[in-house]
Design an enzyme around this catalytic site. Structure first.
Site, short mmCIF file in Angstrom:
data_model
loop_
_atom_site.label_atom_id
_atom_site.label_comp_id
_atom_site.label_asym_id
_atom_site.label_seq_id
_atom_site.Cartn_x
_atom_site.Cartn_y
_atom_site.Cartn_z
N TYR A 140 0.84 -1.11 0.04
CA TYR A 140 -0.12 -0.05 0.00
C TYR A 140 0.90 1.34 -0.03
O TYR A 140 0.39 2.22 -0.67
CB TYR A 140 -0.97 0.08 1.16
CG TYR A 140 -2.00 -0.61 1.29
CD1 TYR A 140 -2.38 -2.20 0.93
CD2 TYR A 140 -3.43 -0.04 1.16
CE1 TYR A 140 -3.35 -2.74 0.93
CE2 TYR A 140 -4.41 -0.56 1.16
CZ TYR A 140 -4.54 -2.25 0.94
OH TYR A 140 -5.89 -2.65 0.76
N LYS B 199 3.35 -15.41 2.80
CA LYS B 199 3.67 -16.26 1.53
C LYS B 199 5.21 -16.44 1.57
O LYS B 199 5.94 -16.01 0.54
CB LYS B 199 2.95 -15.61 0.40
CG LYS B 199 2.99 -16.36 -0.78
CD LYS B 199 2.01 -17.44 -0.94
CE LYS B 199 1.93 -18.01 -2.26
NZ LYS B 199 1.21 -19.20 -2.13
N ASP C 263 -2.75 -18.45 1.18
CA ASP C 263 -3.65 -19.14 0.14
C ASP C 263 -4.17 -20.22 0.89
O ASP C 263 -5.61 -20.31 0.94
CB ASP C 263 -2.94 -19.56 -0.93
CG ASP C 263 -1.62 -20.35 -0.82
OD1 ASP C 263 -1.21 -20.20 0.29
OD2 ASP C 263 -1.45 -20.98 -1.82
N ASP D 91 -6.09 -7.08 4.43
CA ASP D 91 -7.23 -6.32 3.83
C ASP D 91 -8.27 -7.47 3.17
O ASP D 91 -9.50 -7.68 3.09
CB ASP D 91 -6.75 -5.64 2.29
CG ASP D 91 -7.96 -4.85 1.66
OD1 ASP D 91 -8.80 -4.25 2.33
OD2 ASP D 91 -7.97 -5.04 0.41
N ASP E 117 -12.08 -9.12 4.91
CA ASP E 117 -13.32 -9.10 4.19
C ASP E 117 -13.82 -10.27 4.35
O ASP E 117 -15.10 -10.55 4.38
CB ASP E 117 -13.11 -8.51 2.65
CG ASP E 117 -13.50 -7.10 2.54
OD1 ASP E 117 -13.55 -6.46 3.71
OD2 ASP E 117 -13.89 -6.60 1.51
#
Ligand code: IPM
Ligand code: MG
Length: 352
Positions: free
Chosen positions: A142, A189, A221, A245, A249
């Site tokens: 970001y 990751k 994942d 993020d 959600d």
């Protein structure tokens, strides 16, 4: 106690849900003998319209002078499908996070027994779910270097983290795990990304300081998958900005009531409390938005920012009561009577 709170209602349904949280907070203040000094300031699309800037300096000054910030939502559809817009409401959010140093975004997911069948997942999958994701909020892709090259035909965004940024987030993760079931999951990751390998290395080095906490390291994942299979197997998760993020959600709908999930962003200078849902422009001005996530964010604020636990518990109790008695907005009403946003707020304030 005198509480100085900055009030950033923002866009869309923001002002409507914030109004209800203010009503309930004022009722709490009266009941417990506190005074609240609210100071409103503009942010988001409404600030762009008013002063050409989504997070004006005057708003920053109001936040810096406050003990806590209560935030609604920002965003407006007129910017969403215009990739060439030079100024966007979301920039205000990012600027605010950076300038206030809001490095740790706390997003819980828990279930309400009366709403369990609203979840898109089967009851047996979600029963007992009570997890918290700590999302790093001021670093990563970001805020890394980004740009275009090759005459605009190549674009890049860079994910950068320092050990210090990881440590300060992970520290809050370990501390939170100590107050809960002492399980911490570091989401990364590391099989692909160098920044993730620094995350893993940094968190591993901190394990010795928290010998009671059992830490697991999982790839993002796989976590995305397990979150819908067995959300109740998680407790505290820590992760970088973009992974957080996406996962927050995903996690927010598991409870069956996105309109109910509060959040906090803990900062260097102050802390901010906001509902997880967005500005929901389609519902703006209709008095139908669910105010409970914002009301519960106010409860988080009483607890975290001011250490006022009985006050927070009183808010949660009236929210539970409203759910049990069906005093709910249309998203939760099903075939029963749907109450207006303001009616739910009035009911909660009166019950306090
Ligand atoms: C969130 C939102 C923001 C983010 C957007 C609006 C910039 O999705 O708070 O999760 O990506 O952080
Ligand atoms: Mg998001």
């Amino acid at each position: 106690m005198n509480l100085k709170i900055a009030l950033l209602a923002g866009d869309g349904i923001g002002p409507e849900v914030i109004d209800q949280a203010v009503k309930v907070s004022n009722a709490i203040a009266q009941k417990f003998n506190h005074t609240i000094e609210w100071t409103s300031a503009l942010t988001g699309a409404c600030a762009i319209d008013a002063v050409g800037e989504p997070y004006p300096d005057s708003t920053h000054d109001v936040c810096m002078a406050a003990d806590a910030v209560l935030f609604g939502a920002i965003g407006h559809p007129k910017y969403d499908n215009d990739p060439k817009a030079t100024v966007r409401p979301e920039q205000g959010l990012l600027k605010m996070r950076k300038k206030l140093g809001l490095f740790c975004n706390v997003r819980p997911t828990f279930t309400f027994p009366s709403l369990i069948d609203n979840s898109p997942l089967k009851r047996e999958r979600i029963e007992g779910t009570d997890l918290v994701i700590l999302r790093e909020l001021t670093g990563g892709i970001y805020f890394g270097e980004s740009g275009r090259k090759d005459n605009g035909n190549t674009a890049f965004d860079t994910c950068t983290y320092t050990r210090m940024e990881i440590q300060r987030l992970a520290k809050l993760g370990f501390e939170l795990a100590m107050t809960r079931s002492k399980r911490l999951c570091c989401v990364d990751k590391a099989n692909v990304l160098e920044s993730s390998r620094l995350w893993r290395e940094t968190v591993q080095a901190m394990e010795k300081d928290y010998p009671e906490v059992v830490v697991s390291y999982e790839f993002v994942d796989a976590v995305a998958m397990r979150l819908v299979q067995w959300p109740n197997s998680y407790d505290v998760l820590i992760t970088e900005n973009l992974f957080g993020d996406i996962l927050t959600d995903e996690a927010s709908v598991i409870s069956g009531s996105m309109g109910l999930m509060p959040s906090a962003s803990k900062g260097l200078h102050t802390s901010l409390y906001e509902p997880i849902h967005g500005s929901y422009p389609q519902a703006a001005g209709k008095n139908i938005a669910n105010p409970l996530a914002t009301v519960l964010s106010a409860a988080m604020m009483f607890e975290d920012a001011f250490g006022l636990h009985a006050e927070a518990a009183a808010i949660r109790k009236v929210v539970d009561l409203s759910l049990a008695e069906g005093i709910v907005t249309e998203d939760l009403a099903g075939t029963n009577k749907a109450y207006k946003t303001t009616e739910v707020g009035d009911w909660l304030a009166a019950r306090v």
